[in-house]
Motif scaffolding. Structure first.
Motif: not given
Ligand SMILES: [Zn+2]
Ligand SMILES: [Zn+2]
Lengths: 142, 434
Positions: A7-11, A16, A46, A60, A64-65, A67, B381, B383, B411, B413-414
């Motif tokens: 899973s990747v958080f995209l701003e 991105r 995802r 990472k 990128l964030s 998980h 975090f 998902d 929010l 990105e880190p």
């Protein structure tokens, strides 16, 4: 029974997404399936990939964030109601499905990825169904 | 209890202190009157002569000094000592206008070092310690001020300056550094880096002496917890001297001012009248022993309160409370006074560590908009979109409660927000005022 999803958080989902996919390409990681959920502010990518651990590390280190999340990937025979019976079993056990998406496979079967709110309870509920799960081992040669 | 560097001065009775301050004030006023034209004119314009100032009870008669006085007389107009006596210059670059330039005589440097040594002793450091100074070295007073203080204490100084965190941590371990001096946000960054690498072995830090930017008590406790050390708050400003004007002792009940050198007052920033003990107002300093650039009733713009009751550590010097912000940092948003520190405190309520954040202010259709960008770190975090949206709402909620205004939280990105290794910038104001 579980499969590791990346899973990747995209701003900003548009801008991105490409860079996330690029990282995987450069690392020679195969994307087997992908789903992108987004809001106006951010997106969540995802993915089911050939090597989730390596994918996470690479993403990472690219800043990128990323998980790993445990999901269920269930092979479904091409018969009417096969997906419905799985969903019904889960909801009858009082478990919410957070999201689901299709996983492409080489063989005849359809395959569905499910993320339940409570994975342990969901595993228990599905135990009696004699389902065919895609596992981390199998995904390497998908 | 930690040692006291100069008991004669730091523990003198309040009466003795008043007598000493009065004597020194009289002398300092006489000195500036005769050596600084700007001050002589300022005093003459209100009909004052040095003879009118007989002690601290007459302080109120003297006009205030502000940063504008320094800018108007740029670069050396407020220097009282001849150039041949000035041994060092420091300058702070203002975001607006000219730099403020200050000069020190040899004796000024000695007194400054003495004040920093007092502070370091308060923090439990002594000649057997190895102290890394990770403030910027250069025109900024932080690096060299701290450096001379550590040397004067007799401890070993490691002049790291800023910018290379990896090297700093390596040397921290290899040298067995027991003390560190830097900005609190940089120390948190250092702590994060150490934790990320999960390598606490060979870290011997016992005391951290942090300052040069506004921070909260919660941040201080976080640093203590993350690095297993005692973290102290050191205060100073280049106009008055530099770091070491005040520092908190191991009881952390306010910062002890080196009152035999710097006479403090708290005034109302609106009426400019002095206000009582324990009441919030703007801190004003009069230097008592300065030779290079003595300043009379200098308005610091820092908001705090003062107490003169003796401290449990044995010191009798006046203490100032943790700063509540700066009177010129204050943002006026939709007519409401807001301090960035309030938003920071609200963010700290969310979890034990402060997430990186940025406040972005704009004006759309004559209405101020406030966006707070918060980095989605490991501990936030999820998902699930739903969880992240919940988090956004929660942050918006705590900030609204803290400042009384609705804000939009975004929010990000880190590690996308700027991490400066000196002073951190947490506010971007896009509004244009004519
Ligand atoms: Zn004390
Ligand atoms: Zn920050």
């Amino acid at each position: 029974m579980f499969l590791k999803q990346v899973s990747v958080f995209l701003e900003n989902a548009d801008g991105r997404l490409g860079s996330a996919l690029n990282v995987l390409k450069n690392e020679n990681i195969n994307i087997i399936s992908l789903s992108l959920a987004d809001t106006t502010e951010f997106g969540m990518l995802r993915m089911i990939v050939s090597d989730p651990e390596k994918a996470k590390t690479a993403l990472k280190s690219a800043g990128l964030s990323a998980h790993l999340t445990d999901v269920f990937a269930i092979k479904l025979p091409h018969v009417v109601g096969s997906l419905q019976s799985v969903v019904e079993t889960i909801s009858k056990a009082g478990i919410n499905i957070e999201y689901m998406y299709a996983l492409s496979t080489k063989d005849e079967n359809a395959c569905i990825v499910i993320k339940p709110a409570d994975k342990e309870a969901c595993a228990k509920a599905l135990e009696g169904m004699k389902l065919d799960f895609v596992t981390d081992e199998m995904i390497k040669n998908f | 209890m930690n040692k006291i560097w100069n008991e004669a001065k730091e523990c003198m009775s309040r009466d003795e202190m008043s007598v000493l301050q009065s004597k020194r004030l009289k002398k300092q006023v006489d000195y500036v009157y005769h050596n600084v034209e700007h001050y002589r004119k300022k005093m003459q314009s209100v009909g004052l002569e040095p003879g009118d100032i007989n002690g601290i009870e007459d302080l109120n008669k003297l006009p205030y000094t502000t940063k504008d006085d320094l800018r108007d007389t740029y670069p050396f107009g407020l220097f009282a000592a001849p150039q041949s006596e000035i041994v060092r210059i420091h300058a702070s670059s203002g975001t607006t206008g000219k730099a403020t330039v200050v000069g020190y005589t040899r004796r000024d440097i000695e007194i400054w070092s003495e004040c920093v040594s007092r502070a370091l002793t308060m923090c439990g450091l002594g000649r057997n310690d190895i102290v890394q100074v990770a403030y910027g070295y250069g025109l900024f007073t932080g690096g060299l001020g701290a450096h001379y203080g550590v040397e004067n204490l007799g401890a070993t100084v490691v002049p790291m300056s800023t910018g290379n965190t990896k090297k700093l941590i390596t040397m921290m371990k290899d040298f067995g550094a027991t003390g560190i001096m830097c900005t609190p946000s940089y120390l948190l960054h250092i702590a994060e880096t150490i934790i990320e690498n999960g390598d606490f072995e060979n870290i011997k830090l016992r005391a951290a002496v942090c300052g040069a930017e506004p921070w909260t008590e919660k941040m201080r406790l976080q640093i203590e917890e993350k690095l297993h050390l005692n973290c102290h708050d050191i205060y100073g400003l280049s106009e008055i001297m530099g770091p070491g004007v005040a520092c908190d002792c191991e009881l952390h009940q306010g910062l002890h001012i080196q009152e035999d050198h710097f006479l403090p007052e708290i005034i109302s920033p609106e009426t400019l009248e002095p206000i009582g003990e324990n009441e919030l107002g703007e801190l004003v300093f009069t230097t008592l022993t300065k030779e290079g650039i003595p300043l009379i009733r200098y308005r610091t713009k820092d908001l705090t309160s003062i107490t003169r009751c003796p401290c449990g550590c044995g010191r009798t010097t006046a203490r100032i409370a943790r700063f509540k912000g700066r009177s010129d940092d204050m943002l006026i948003l939709r007519g409401v006074n807001v301090f960035p520190s309030q938003i920071e405190a609200a963010l700290l309520e969310l979890s034990e560590t402060l997430p990186h954040y940025m406040i972005i202010i704009d004006r759309v259709n004559n209405l101020d908009t406030i966006e707070v960008q918060v980095e989605v770190e490991e501990r936030f975090f999820s998902d699930e979109i739903k969880e992240l949206e919940k988090l956004t709402k929660r942050i918006e909620g705590v900030i609204k409660q803290a400042i009384g205004l609705a804000v939009k939280v975004k929010l990000v990105e880190p590690k996308t927000l700027d991490r400066s290794e000196g002073k951190s910038v947490h506010v971007i104001d896009h509004r244009v005022f004519d």
